[in-house]
Every structure is written in C-alpha cells, then in structure tokens.
Design a protein around this motif. Structure first.
Motif, short mmCIF file in Angstrom:
data_model
loop_
_atom_site.label_atom_id
_atom_site.label_comp_id
_atom_site.label_asym_id
_atom_site.label_seq_id
_atom_site.Cartn_x
_atom_site.Cartn_y
_atom_site.Cartn_z
N SER A 1 0.83 -1.21 0.00
CA SER A 1 0.00 0.00 0.00
C SER A 1 0.86 1.26 0.00
N ALA A 2 2.00 1.22 0.67
CA ALA A 2 2.90 2.38 0.68
C ALA A 2 3.48 2.63 -0.71
N VAL A 3 3.83 1.56 -1.41
CA VAL A 3 4.36 1.70 -2.76
C VAL A 3 3.30 2.29 -3.69
N LEU A 4 2.08 1.81 -3.58
CA LEU A 4 1.01 2.33 -4.42
C LEU A 4 0.71 3.79 -4.09
N ASP A 5 0.78 4.16 -2.82
CA ASP A 5 0.58 5.56 -2.42
C ASP A 5 1.66 6.46 -3.02
N GLU A 6 2.91 5.98 -3.01
CA GLU A 6 4.00 6.75 -3.60
C GLU A 6 3.81 6.91 -5.11
N ALA A 7 3.36 5.85 -5.78
CA ALA A 7 3.12 5.93 -7.22
C ALA A 7 2.01 6.92 -7.53
N GLU A 8 0.97 6.92 -6.72
CA GLU A 8 -0.14 7.86 -6.92
C GLU A 8 0.33 9.30 -6.68
N ALA A 9 1.16 9.50 -5.66
CA ALA A 9 1.68 10.84 -5.38
C ALA A 9 2.55 11.33 -6.55
N LEU A 10 3.35 10.43 -7.12
CA LEU A 10 4.18 10.80 -8.27
C LEU A 10 3.30 11.16 -9.46
N ARG A 11 2.24 10.39 -9.68
CA ARG A 11 1.32 10.67 -10.78
C ARG A 11 0.70 12.05 -10.63
N LYS A 12 0.31 12.39 -9.41
CA LYS A 12 -0.27 13.71 -9.16
C LYS A 12 0.76 14.82 -9.32
N LYS A 13 2.00 14.55 -8.86
CA LYS A 13 3.06 15.54 -8.96
C LYS A 13 3.36 15.86 -10.42
N LEU A 14 3.36 14.84 -11.26
CA LEU A 14 3.64 15.03 -12.69
C LEU A 14 2.41 15.48 -13.45
N LYS A 15 1.28 15.53 -12.76
CA LYS A 15 0.00 15.91 -13.37
C LYS A 15 -0.30 15.04 -14.59
N VAL A 16 -0.23 13.75 -14.34
CA VAL A 16 -0.45 12.78 -15.40
C VAL A 16 -1.87 12.24 -15.31
#
Length: 66
Positions: A36-51
């Motif tokens: 779940s922590a890995v998925l949270d980090e991936a989601e945060a990166l997606r939001k940061k890149l505005k993808v």
C-alpha cells in the motif's frame, strides 16, 4: 526412505579455492516493503507530474516531463 535435510535459516557456508575464501553463501533476506505504501508513492508521483490515467510513457518523454 529418504530423509529430508533440516533447514537452518542461520546457516552460512563458505566456498574456498586453494584455502582462500572466494564466496560466502548466506540466507536470503525477505524484502520488507508495504504494498500500500508503494502504491501511495506511485499515486503521489502521478499527481506531482500531473499525469492523467491511461497515459503512455513515450508521450511523457516526448513532452520532456520524464
């Protein structure tokens, strides 16, 4: 009847060549990570890149965003 060898988790073996240690065989460590922590980090990166969802990596590279 064949006996199964007992596994010793703390066992370490040494391989030597002409009396010199060339390798140590040690038990593998279990990776400690939380899915779940890995998925949270991936989601945060997606939001940061505005993808947007459903993107292609090649498109991001072409835009210079990755």
């Amino acid at each position: 009847m064949m006996r199964k060898p007992k596994l010793n988790r703390a066992r370490q073996d040494v391989i030597t060549k002409r009396g010199r240690v060339v390798a140590r065989i040690v038990p593998a460590k279990v990776p400690e990570w939380d899915r779940s922590a890995v998925l949270d980090e991936a989601e945060a990166l997606r939001k940061k890149l505005k993808v947007k969802r459903g993107f292609k990596i090649a498109d991001l590279i072409a835009e210079g965003r990755l």
